[in-house]
Design a protein around this motif. Structure first.
Motif, PDB file in Angstrom:
ATOM      1  N   UNK A 178       0.898  -1.341  -0.103  1.00 49.18           N
ATOM      2  CA  UNK A 178      -0.010   0.099   0.010  1.00 49.18           C
ATOM      3  C   UNK A 178       1.041   1.195   0.027  1.00 49.18           C
ATOM      4  N   UNK A 179       0.594   2.328  -0.734  1.00 50.37           N
ATOM      5  CA  UNK A 179       1.308   3.420  -0.914  1.00 50.37           C
ATOM      6  C   UNK A 179       0.456   4.468  -0.140  1.00 50.37           C
ATOM      7  N   UNK A 180       1.387   5.182   0.463  1.00 49.17           N
ATOM      8  CA  UNK A 180       0.916   6.322   1.392  1.00 49.17           C
ATOM      9  C   UNK A 180       1.543   7.897   1.267  1.00 49.17           C
ATOM     10  N   UNK A 181       0.872   8.838   1.596  1.00 51.07           N
ATOM     11  CA  UNK A 181       1.518  10.210   1.665  1.00 51.07           C
ATOM     12  C   UNK A 181       1.235  10.755   3.279  1.00 51.07           C
ATOM     13  N   UNK A 182       2.196  11.614   3.662  1.00 56.42           N
ATOM     14  CA  UNK A 182       2.056  12.263   5.076  1.00 56.42           C
ATOM     15  C   UNK A 182       1.434  13.614   4.874  1.00 56.42           C
ATOM     16  N   UNK A 183       0.174  13.929   5.716  1.00 56.40           N
ATOM     17  CA  UNK A 183      -0.764  14.916   5.151  1.00 56.40           C
ATOM     18  C   UNK A 183       0.091  16.110   5.341  1.00 56.40           C
ATOM     19  N   UNK A 225      -3.509   7.263  -3.700  1.00 56.10           N
ATOM     20  CA  UNK A 225      -3.032   6.776  -2.806  1.00 56.10           C
ATOM     21  C   UNK A 225      -3.858   5.482  -2.076  1.00 56.10           C
ATOM     22  N   UNK A 226      -3.167   4.818  -1.116  1.00 52.58           N
ATOM     23  CA  UNK A 226      -4.036   3.832  -0.348  1.00 52.58           C
ATOM     24  C   UNK A 226      -4.089   4.239   1.042  1.00 52.58           C
ATOM     25  N   UNK A 227      -3.087   4.830   1.350  1.00 57.06           N
ATOM     26  CA  UNK A 227      -2.740   5.166   2.943  1.00 57.06           C
ATOM     27  C   UNK A 227      -2.753   6.719   3.319  1.00 57.06           C
ATOM     28  N   UNK A 228      -3.073   7.343   4.237  1.00 55.10           N
ATOM     29  CA  UNK A 228      -2.677   8.664   4.799  1.00 55.10           C
ATOM     30  C   UNK A 228      -2.333   8.448   6.035  1.00 55.10           C
ATOM     31  N   UNK A 229      -1.221   9.191   6.411  1.00 54.08           N
ATOM     32  CA  UNK A 229      -0.401   9.196   7.379  1.00 54.08           C
ATOM     33  C   UNK A 229      -0.750  10.385   8.138  1.00 54.08           C
ATOM     34  N   UNK A 230      -1.092  10.356   9.247  1.00 46.20           N
ATOM     35  CA  UNK A 230      -1.411  11.495  10.033  1.00 46.20           C
ATOM     36  C   UNK A 230      -0.736  11.610  11.377  1.00 46.20           C
ATOM     37  N   UNK A 231      -0.789  12.540  12.122  1.00 47.32           N
ATOM     38  CA  UNK A 231       0.023  12.895  13.153  1.00 47.32           C
ATOM     39  C   UNK A 231      -0.716  12.393  14.446  1.00 47.32           C
ATOM     40  N   UNK A 287       5.185   4.802   2.735  1.00 47.81           N
ATOM     41  CA  UNK A 287       4.463   6.184   2.886  1.00 47.81           C
ATOM     42  C   UNK A 287       5.740   7.394   2.622  1.00 47.81           C
ATOM     43  N   UNK A 288       5.212   8.140   1.528  1.00 42.70           N
ATOM     44  CA  UNK A 288       6.062   9.171   1.191  1.00 42.70           C
ATOM     45  C   UNK A 288       5.921  10.374   2.091  1.00 42.70           C
ATOM     46  N   UNK A 289       6.924  11.061   2.441  1.00 38.34           N
ATOM     47  CA  UNK A 289       7.156  11.890   3.237  1.00 38.34           C
ATOM     48  C   UNK A 289       7.847  13.516   2.684  1.00 38.34           C
ATOM     49  N   UNK A 290       7.152  13.897   1.314  1.00 38.54           N
ATOM     50  CA  UNK A 290       7.690  15.004   0.812  1.00 38.54           C
ATOM     51  C   UNK A 290       7.499  16.368   1.664  1.00 38.54           C
ATOM     52  N   UNK A 291       8.671  17.033   1.664  1.00 36.17           N
ATOM     53  CA  UNK A 291       8.266  18.466   2.329  1.00 36.17           C
ATOM     54  C   UNK A 291       8.940  19.421   1.476  1.00 36.17           C
ATOM     55  N   UNK A 292       7.975  20.151   0.558  1.00 35.99           N
ATOM     56  CA  UNK A 292       8.650  21.243  -0.229  1.00 35.99           C
ATOM     57  C   UNK A 292       8.452  22.850   0.011  1.00 35.99           C
ATOM     58  N   UNK A 293       7.339  22.984   0.934  1.00 35.51           N
ATOM     59  CA  UNK A 293       6.958  24.318   1.511  1.00 35.51           C
ATOM     60  C   UNK A 293       7.983  24.918   2.616  1.00 35.51           C
ATOM     61  N   UNK A 294       8.648  26.056   2.400  1.00 31.66           N
ATOM     62  CA  UNK A 294       9.222  26.666   3.589  1.00 31.66           C
ATOM     63  C   UNK A 294       7.922  27.425   4.245  1.00 31.66           C
ATOM     64  N   UNK A 295       8.358  27.731   5.598  1.00 28.73           N
ATOM     65  CA  UNK A 295       7.096  28.499   6.327  1.00 28.73           C
ATOM     66  C   UNK A 295       6.542  27.716   7.509  1.00 28.73           C
ATOM     67  N   UNK A 296       5.858  28.560   8.281  1.00 38.71           N
ATOM     68  CA  UNK A 296       5.127  27.769   9.376  1.00 38.71           C
ATOM     69  C   UNK A 296       5.895  26.719  10.251  1.00 38.71           C
ATOM     70  N   UNK A 297       5.154  26.158  11.107  1.00 34.17           N
ATOM     71  CA  UNK A 297       5.750  25.100  12.082  1.00 34.17           C
ATOM     72  C   UNK A 297       6.511  24.243  11.282  1.00 34.17           C
ATOM     73  N   UNK A 298       5.940  23.433  10.301  1.00 31.45           N
ATOM     74  CA  UNK A 298       6.391  22.456   9.552  1.00 31.45           C
ATOM     75  C   UNK A 298       7.819  23.027   8.689  1.00 31.45           C
ATOM     76  N   UNK A 299       7.620  24.053   8.050  1.00 35.32           N
ATOM     77  CA  UNK A 299       8.711  24.297   7.440  1.00 35.32           C
ATOM     78  C   UNK A 299      10.007  24.530   8.238  1.00 35.32           C
TER      79      UNK A 299
END
Ligand code: MN
Length: 295
Positions: free
Chosen positions: A3-8, A31-37, A244-256
């Protein structure tokens, strides 16, 4: 096929989010999977958890969860009160996840994130021993709830305890629970492991979950990650877990800020299109390795 997923958090600036709209979105993108916090799930009301669970069931999306523990919950801390808070926090996560029909929790649950040995300390063994003891306690609840904890191996700049697959296998063997296994992440492996295939082989049957991404955390298929070697090794080890893929492309905010994204990696491509492309890339690459016909 796996199963293939992505992190929200690919789509968000903050860690706290309403996950419900992402269920239909990731389904539509392939996707088949959503990964959440996990922390957010545990903070939801019972009604909110039920709504997330029902939405996932309706769309046929499997939910998995992930967390990097804040320092105040460090289960390896020399401070007994901190360890006890950590154990209670992790047990609460397991119960909240089970209630949401989420049966996997990955991440830095054995220590805290981002974490380093205190100045002057060179021996991690006492931290390791306390972590094992705490994790054994947590596993009683995890086993009762039917939640598997995946110990995520991360690079030295983010944590000191588990930097390689070999260390993680040693760790989970010491814990000795069927609900405690290993999570590898290609982004971290690229820094710490001598070989991608070798690390996957080392984790072997203990590999429960896989995070994927390029060396700069772009989505799979954009960089120099040796996908052929990685997917070949997964096939050879008969890995059945979610990818589960975990791409991060956006600067800014808590996540960035927390992920240290200091430039915009979107290059004008919409996040949805990029996620859909990466999903197709992974499914095709896997299908080729597994000899399965795939459109
Ligand atoms: Mn990861």
């Amino acid at each position: 096929m796996n199963r293939i997923g992505i992190y929200y958090a690919f789509w968000t600036h903050n860690w706290a989010a309403n996950f419900v709209p992402y269920v239909a979105k990731v389904k539509k993108l392939g996707f088949d999977v959503l990964e959440v916090n996990s922390g957010t799930v545990a903070d939801m009301t019972t009604a909110e958890r039920r709504r997330l669970k029902d939405t996932a069931a309706k769309h046929g999306i499997e939910l998995t969860a992930c967390i990097g523990l804040p320092r105040e919950y460090d289960p390896a801390s020399p401070d007994r009160a901190t360890r006890e808070r950590g154990i209670a926090f992790l047990k609460k996560q397991a119960r909240a996840l089970a209630e949401t029909n989420i049966h996997e929790l990955g991440g830095i649950v054995y220590s805290y994130w981002p974490g380093c040995l205190p100045a002057g300390e060179t021996d991690k063994r006492p931290y390791w021993d306390r972590s094992i003891k705490s994790m054994r306690e947590v596993m009683k609840t995890a086993e009762d709830c039917g939640v598997t904890f995946h110990m995520e191996v991360v690079n030295r700049f983010e944590q000191y305890m588990l930097n390689t697959a070999a260390e993680a296998v040693r760790y989970i063997r010491e814990v000795g629970s069927p609900n405690c296994d290993v999570l590898l992440d290609t982004f971290h492996m690229n820094i710490e492991e001598d070989s991608f295939a070798g690390a996957i082989r080392t984790a072997g049957k203990h590999l429960g979950h896989l995070h994927i991404g390029e060396t700069n955390r772009r989505a799979p298929g954009r960089g120099k990650m040796p996908w052929d070697e990685i997917f070949g090794a997964l096939k050879a080890s008969r890995f059945k877990g979610s990818i589960v893929m975990e791409p991060f492309l956006m600067p800014g905010g808590e996540v960035g800020r927390d992920i240290k994204v200091f430039r915009d990696l979107r290059d004008g491509v919409s996040l949805d299109r990029e996620a859909a492309r990466a999903c197709r890339f992974v499914k095709r690459a896997l299908a080729r390795k597994q000899g399965v016909a795939h459109a």
